[in-house]
Design a protein around this motif. Structure first.
Motif, short mmCIF file in Angstrom:
data_model
loop_
_atom_site.label_atom_id
_atom_site.label_comp_id
_atom_site.label_asym_id
_atom_site.label_seq_id
_atom_site.Cartn_x
_atom_site.Cartn_y
_atom_site.Cartn_z
N TYR A 244 -22.79 2.26 -14.33
CA TYR A 244 -21.68 1.71 -13.64
C TYR A 244 -22.22 1.51 -12.24
CZ TYR A 244 -18.59 3.10 -17.35
OH TYR A 244 -17.75 3.16 -18.24
N ALA A 245 -23.28 2.21 -11.63
CA ALA A 245 -23.72 2.06 -10.30
C ALA A 245 -24.76 1.04 -10.33
CB ALA A 245 -24.38 3.42 -10.14
N MET A 246 -25.23 0.48 -11.41
CA MET A 246 -26.20 -0.64 -11.37
C MET A 246 -25.39 -2.07 -11.68
SD MET A 246 -29.22 0.46 -10.87
CE MET A 246 -30.18 -0.91 -11.52
N GLY A 247 -23.84 -1.83 -11.50
CA GLY A 247 -23.18 -2.96 -11.72
C GLY A 247 -22.84 -3.39 -13.09
N ALA A 248 -23.16 -2.57 -14.09
CA ALA A 248 -22.77 -2.89 -15.24
C ALA A 248 -21.14 -2.99 -15.62
CB ALA A 248 -23.43 -2.04 -16.46
N THR A 249 -20.65 -3.70 -16.51
CA THR A 249 -19.14 -3.42 -16.77
C THR A 249 -19.00 -2.41 -17.79
OG1 THR A 249 -19.35 -5.02 -18.66
CG2 THR A 249 -18.93 -5.97 -16.43
N ARG A 250 -17.90 -2.25 -18.15
CA ARG A 250 -17.53 -1.08 -18.96
C ARG A 250 -18.19 -1.42 -20.54
NH1 ARG A 250 -11.43 1.46 -19.52
NH2 ARG A 250 -12.03 3.42 -20.40
N PHE A 251 -17.71 -2.74 -20.87
CA PHE A 251 -18.16 -3.50 -22.21
C PHE A 251 -19.75 -3.11 -22.25
CE2 PHE A 251 -19.68 -6.61 -24.93
CZ PHE A 251 -18.90 -6.41 -26.26
N GLN A 252 -20.58 -3.55 -21.32
CA GLN A 252 -22.04 -3.65 -21.11
C GLN A 252 -22.26 -2.16 -21.39
OE1 GLN A 252 -22.61 -5.57 -17.54
NE2 GLN A 252 -23.17 -7.70 -18.70
N ARG B 5 -24.61 -1.35 -24.33
CA ARG B 5 -26.46 -1.25 -24.11
C ARG B 5 -26.74 0.11 -23.69
NH1 ARG B 5 -26.88 -7.38 -20.93
NH2 ARG B 5 -25.99 -8.62 -22.60
N VAL B 6 -25.67 0.92 -23.35
CA VAL B 6 -26.18 1.94 -22.89
C VAL B 6 -25.63 3.48 -23.83
CG1 VAL B 6 -25.96 3.99 -20.97
CG2 VAL B 6 -26.32 1.46 -20.59
N VAL B 7 -24.55 3.44 -24.00
CA VAL B 7 -24.00 4.67 -24.70
C VAL B 7 -24.42 4.27 -26.10
CG1 VAL B 7 -21.88 5.78 -25.59
CG2 VAL B 7 -22.15 5.03 -23.12
N THR B 8 -24.23 3.25 -26.86
CA THR B 8 -24.49 2.92 -28.26
C THR B 8 -26.12 3.52 -28.39
OG1 THR B 8 -22.75 1.43 -28.53
CG2 THR B 8 -24.73 1.57 -30.18
N PRO B 9 -27.21 2.63 -27.85
CA PRO B 9 -28.36 3.16 -27.91
C PRO B 9 -28.68 4.77 -27.84
CG PRO B 9 -28.36 1.28 -26.77
CD PRO B 9 -26.97 1.85 -26.70
N ALA B 10 -27.99 5.25 -26.78
CA ALA B 10 -28.21 6.64 -26.61
C ALA B 10 -27.69 7.73 -27.53
CB ALA B 10 -27.51 7.17 -25.00
N ALA B 11 -26.79 7.09 -28.31
CA ALA B 11 -25.97 8.01 -29.47
C ALA B 11 -26.54 7.41 -30.58
CB ALA B 11 -24.54 7.68 -29.35
N ALA B 12 -27.58 6.81 -30.74
CA ALA B 12 -28.28 6.05 -31.85
C ALA B 12 -28.65 7.15 -32.86
CB ALA B 12 -29.53 5.25 -31.70
N SER B 13 -28.91 8.20 -32.75
CA SER B 13 -29.56 9.24 -33.84
C SER B 13 -27.98 9.62 -34.51
CB SER B 13 -29.99 10.08 -33.23
OG SER B 13 -29.23 11.09 -32.31
N GLY B 14 -26.95 9.88 -33.60
CA GLY B 14 -25.69 10.29 -34.42
C GLY B 14 -24.98 9.06 -35.29
N ILE B 15 -25.16 7.94 -34.64
CA ILE B 15 -24.69 6.72 -35.43
C ILE B 15 -25.28 6.46 -36.74
CG2 ILE B 15 -24.25 4.22 -35.20
CD1 ILE B 15 -24.06 4.53 -32.53
N VAL B 16 -26.72 6.66 -36.88
CA VAL B 16 -27.39 6.61 -37.77
C VAL B 16 -27.23 7.49 -38.80
CG1 VAL B 16 -29.81 6.70 -38.91
CG2 VAL B 16 -29.43 5.40 -36.83
N ALA B 17 -26.88 8.89 -38.28
CA ALA B 17 -26.23 9.90 -39.24
C ALA B 17 -25.08 9.41 -40.10
CB ALA B 17 -26.14 11.40 -38.63
N ALA B 18 -24.27 8.86 -39.12
CA ALA B 18 -23.01 8.43 -39.62
C ALA B 18 -23.03 7.20 -41.00
CB ALA B 18 -21.92 7.80 -38.32
#
Length: 303
Positions: A191-199, A203-216
């Motif tokens: 958010y501090a870099m100017g990204a929107t909630r959707f971005q 682009r941030v939360v989903t890649p950071a949680a990639a290992s858990g998402i792959v497990a799902a």
């Protein structure tokens, strides 16, 4: 003054409950491992009796599976194709919808909405699979026949679609837990870099949680590959080597149920086919889990 033996006895009594609990926990863990080993041993042992009469090459390359007919063929490919095709249709439904639901619940839904939606979502996983099977046969298939008039009564498309609905809770719940485990300061930095909630979510939360998402996703694949009642009711029980979801076909698990409920004598070659098919199903599930483990190690983030 307390004697030395008395102190030792006191220490032993003091740690006795903890040792009992440790023993019970070890027993529980060992039971899970022992059951898994027993299943593998039984499948391998019974399959060896099958492969003593049927060559591995014929089993893997023959395009017909007719062990219950007079003209016997023992090619596993028709069952494998039915299993993979129905699972692919299910994942085409569950993966995008489950991921979208997980992103919404984790990043956009209010606490009140999340507390209402998530129990209803997880309620889907509690519905008996036979109910899903009749839902696919009596509702989804007639609905699809309006759009596709030549669609047969038993087809893999309706079975796969309903299987996808069935495994959405597994994908969505595990993915949402992985996203919510991402530290808040990562979102705040975005958010501090100017990204929107959707971005930030995409682009941030989903890649950071990639290992858990792959497990799902792997959990969803394993659930789809091993599903029995939906495909047995909606897709049919006739082995058919095809990659067209508009046709009917049998899956490995559906065939195992079909033979297990029959009158085949124990120890016959026809009876042993269910163990050979079960071993293939186990190896398929193991393959997907190994791939998932490697991908989790590759994309795992440590916070």
């Amino acid at each position: 003054m307390t004697s030395k033996p008395s102190r030792f006895a006191y220490q032993a009594r003091r740690h006795l409950p903890e040792r009992i609990i440790q023993g019970l926990l070890f027993l529980a863990a060992f039971t899970a491992v022992a059951v898994t080993i027993a299943i593998v041993v039984i499948l391998v042992y019974e399959s060896l009796g099958f492969f003593a009469h049927v060559s591995l090459w014929e089993f893997l390359t023959d395009t017909q599976w007719t062990p219950l007919f007079s003209d016997k063929h023992f090619g596993i490919l028709p069952l494998v194709s039915g299993t993979l095709l129905t699972s692919a249709v299910a994942l085409a439904v569950a993966v995008p919808l489950g991921t979208i639901i997980a992103i919404y619940l984790s990043e956009f839904a209010s606490h009140r909405v999340r507390e209402v939606v998530k129990p209803f979502l997880e309620l889907l996983s509690g519905v008996p699979t036979i109910v899903y099977g009749y839902f696919a046969l009596l509702f989804v298939t007639p609905l699809l026949q309006i759009l596709i008039p030549d669609l047969p009564g038993f087809n893999m498309l309706s079975a796969g679609l309903v299987m996808g609905i069935m495994i959405i809770p597994y994908v969505a719940s595990v993915s949402e837990d992985a996203m919510r485990a991402v530290p808040m300061h990562i979102r705040e930095g975005s958010y501090a870099m100017g990204a929107t909630r959707f971005q930030t979510a995409l682009r941030v939360v989903t890649p950071a949680a990639a290992s858990g998402i792959v497990a799902a996703y792997i959990l969803g694949i394993s659930r789809a590959v091993g599903e029995t009642m939906v495909v047995a009711i909606a897709a049919g029980t006739q082995p058919n080597l095809t990659w067209n979801p508009l046709e009917g076909a049998a899956t490995i698990s559906a065939y195992i149920v079909q033979v297990s409920l029959g009158d085949l004598p124990h120890g016959t070659l026809e009876y042993q086919t269910i163990f050979a098919a079960g071993l293939v199903l186990l190896l398929m599930t193991l393959f997907f889990n190994v791939i998932g483990h490697l991908m989790r190690r590759r994309y795992r983030e440590v916070y």
